[in-house]
Motif scaffolding. Sequence first.
Motif, short mmCIF file in Angstrom:
data_model
loop_
_atom_site.label_atom_id
_atom_site.label_comp_id
_atom_site.label_asym_id
_atom_site.label_seq_id
_atom_site.Cartn_x
_atom_site.Cartn_y
_atom_site.Cartn_z
N VAL A 178 0.77 -1.38 0.14
CA VAL A 178 0.00 -0.04 0.11
C VAL A 178 0.86 1.25 0.09
O VAL A 178 0.62 2.25 -0.80
CB VAL A 178 -1.03 -0.03 1.04
N LYS A 179 2.03 1.05 0.87
CA LYS A 179 2.97 2.42 0.84
C LYS A 179 3.51 2.59 -0.51
O LYS A 179 3.43 3.80 -1.02
CB LYS A 179 3.97 1.92 1.85
N ARG A 206 0.88 4.13 -2.78
CA ARG A 206 0.45 5.57 -2.62
C ARG A 206 2.07 6.51 -3.15
O ARG A 206 1.34 7.62 -2.93
CB ARG A 206 0.06 5.57 -1.32
N GLN A 231 -8.05 -0.69 -3.19
CA GLN A 231 -8.66 0.42 -2.79
C GLN A 231 -7.63 1.79 -2.80
O GLN A 231 -7.80 2.73 -3.28
CB GLN A 231 -9.06 0.40 -1.42
N ALA A 232 -6.27 1.29 -2.41
CA ALA A 232 -5.42 2.49 -2.31
C ALA A 232 -5.07 2.85 -3.76
O ALA A 232 -4.70 4.18 -3.85
CB ALA A 232 -4.06 1.91 -1.48
N GLU A 235 -7.56 5.31 -4.95
CA GLU A 235 -7.48 6.55 -4.32
C GLU A 235 -6.13 7.39 -4.75
O GLU A 235 -6.20 8.65 -4.95
CB GLU A 235 -7.35 6.47 -2.52
N SER A 236 -4.99 6.67 -5.24
CA SER A 236 -3.87 7.47 -5.57
C SER A 236 -3.81 7.46 -7.07
O SER A 236 -2.60 7.86 -7.44
CB SER A 236 -2.67 7.01 -4.90
#
Length: 576
Positions: A454-455, A458, A488-489, A492-493
């Motif tokens: 996830v990091k 993003r 999801q991440a 969003e990004s």
Amino acid sequence: METARIARILDEMGTLLEVRGENAFRCRAYHNAAQALKGLPSDLSEMIADGSLARVPVIGETMLAKITQLATTGHLPSFEELKKSTPSGLVALLRVPGLGPKKIKTLHDDLKIASLADLRAAGESGKIAAIKGFGAKTEAKILEGIDFLESVGDRILQSTARRLIGPIFEAVRAHPDVIRAEVCGSLRRRAETIGDLDILFSSADPASVLDHFVRLPDVAKVLAHGPTKASVRLGDGVQCDLRGVSDEQFPFALHYFTGSKAHNIEMRRRAIERGLKLSEYGLEGPDGAVACRTEEEVFGALGLAYIPPELREDQGEFALAEKGPLPRLVERSDLVGTFHCHTDWSDGGATLPEMVEAARAAGLTYLGIADHSKSAGYAGGLSIDRVRQQWAAIDALNGKLGKSFRVFKGTECDILADGSLDYPDDLLEGFDYVVASVHSGFGMDRESMTARIVKAVRNPRVTMLGHPTGRLLLARDGYPVDLDAVIQAASESGTMIEINANPHRLDLDSIHARKAHALGISIPINPDAHSTGGFGDLEYGVGVARRAGLGPAGVFNTSDLKSAAESLAARRSRGT
Ligand code: DGT
Ligand code: CA
Ligand code: CA
Ligand code: ZN
């Protein structure tokens, strides 16, 4: 003896020698020779006769003699003896993840292990851990590996299935008494892995076609043979079912044998609802049989639009088809470029210009090169200096290529254990795009792995996530990760997630590609090509995208060169 069969024998010979603990060089000689035979430019017997086979680099004098003997007599005594004296279960041990020829030889020498059953028994009683150089950890891994193998059973990759079915299907189709023929079953639906092969044909005389079929050279064993169906085992052990029907029955049988079973059950239920009876042979109404010439007409008779085979899993396709024609699914010809390809700058087998040539031959107008990053030492990852040299090489090449084709500067950058990337930001900013992938630390727990990915997703410098689960079909499960959280991440990004089209990966899978698409994520289909032949794998990625219900607009590399370049540039400025 046919060339393909000789190649198979050489391959098997190499494998037998491996598990017998022969030196690696000698084993590889057989595999290399087998590989060479598969790609011969002309007929094998001609090449033996005119001496050109002797000039193929990987075929030495001894190998030449063995091939010649097989081609002329159909026998190779050394192979037959080796096969007789090697327990057949020993070769199966090679499929256990993490178990190579060396360990297998030790297990055989020390514990007389000669089958998967022996291996499990030894592991469960702690005997493997006691062998010098093995230990409890290795033993646990081996037991896990056996569980995994049992869970996948005898299934094969789609690419293997395609290779095996080719000659048989062509032979059936070319038979003068065959009217229509089609590949059915999971292969037509482009499922991730295939249990057995299914071929359907129509003919006024199915029995004579079947007689022909069971005598084909690829058939190793006939399991069943009747007037309308036959089941055979091919040389590689894979089962192939062949069914013959009349041409009137063909559309119904085609639908039935394409499946899936869940889809068929729902079709039959819908027929009953309308007072009809659907079977593999036809559609019966109150006033007699309802004739249909095609599958379209079968669907139409039940008030449904045509459903492409890839969607026939009873996963929502009926609700769509009730409403009218389905939106067009993406096709291979829609792809005009691709990302995530390797060259010999890292672990690829071809040069940059060779990859460009192959991409053009595959009908593409742009190619993203993404060699490995510096921590990927095992894969020849590029140092920062090498990256800058490669950029210069790409600039020079683009200068020569003109406007009609472009090479994009990319990287497949390792996601490090803490979720950071393997190159400093100022270097990352110089790439046209960045594929971020996990190649190490698979043993992490699910929570840490999810946070790690996830990091990366993003990180504004990341354009797309590569092979998100790291799975290798039929060989290794992916690392534990909450893919829904990653998706999801990414949504969003504004990060893309690839469908890695390598038939061993197919990662994202169709279920998650569908979810990602629903959240507006742009999905590139990437071949992860490591050689010029790798572009052929795009077809498998297209299969995944179609199973996910994606049209051309959902797939990033259907955008033309200009809009792809603009979109990449816009994503880069997001990061600055
Ligand atoms: P596979 O071979 O495991 O990869 O998967 P399939 O889908 O190719 O399955 P296979 O070869 O056993 O059968 C081919 C098709 O025939 C299957 O997709 C649907 C149809 N079929 C087979 N058995 C049944 C059944 O019991 N009921 C129904 N409705 N259809 C069946
Ligand atoms: Ca099948
Ligand atoms: Ca079957
Ligand atoms: Zn990778």
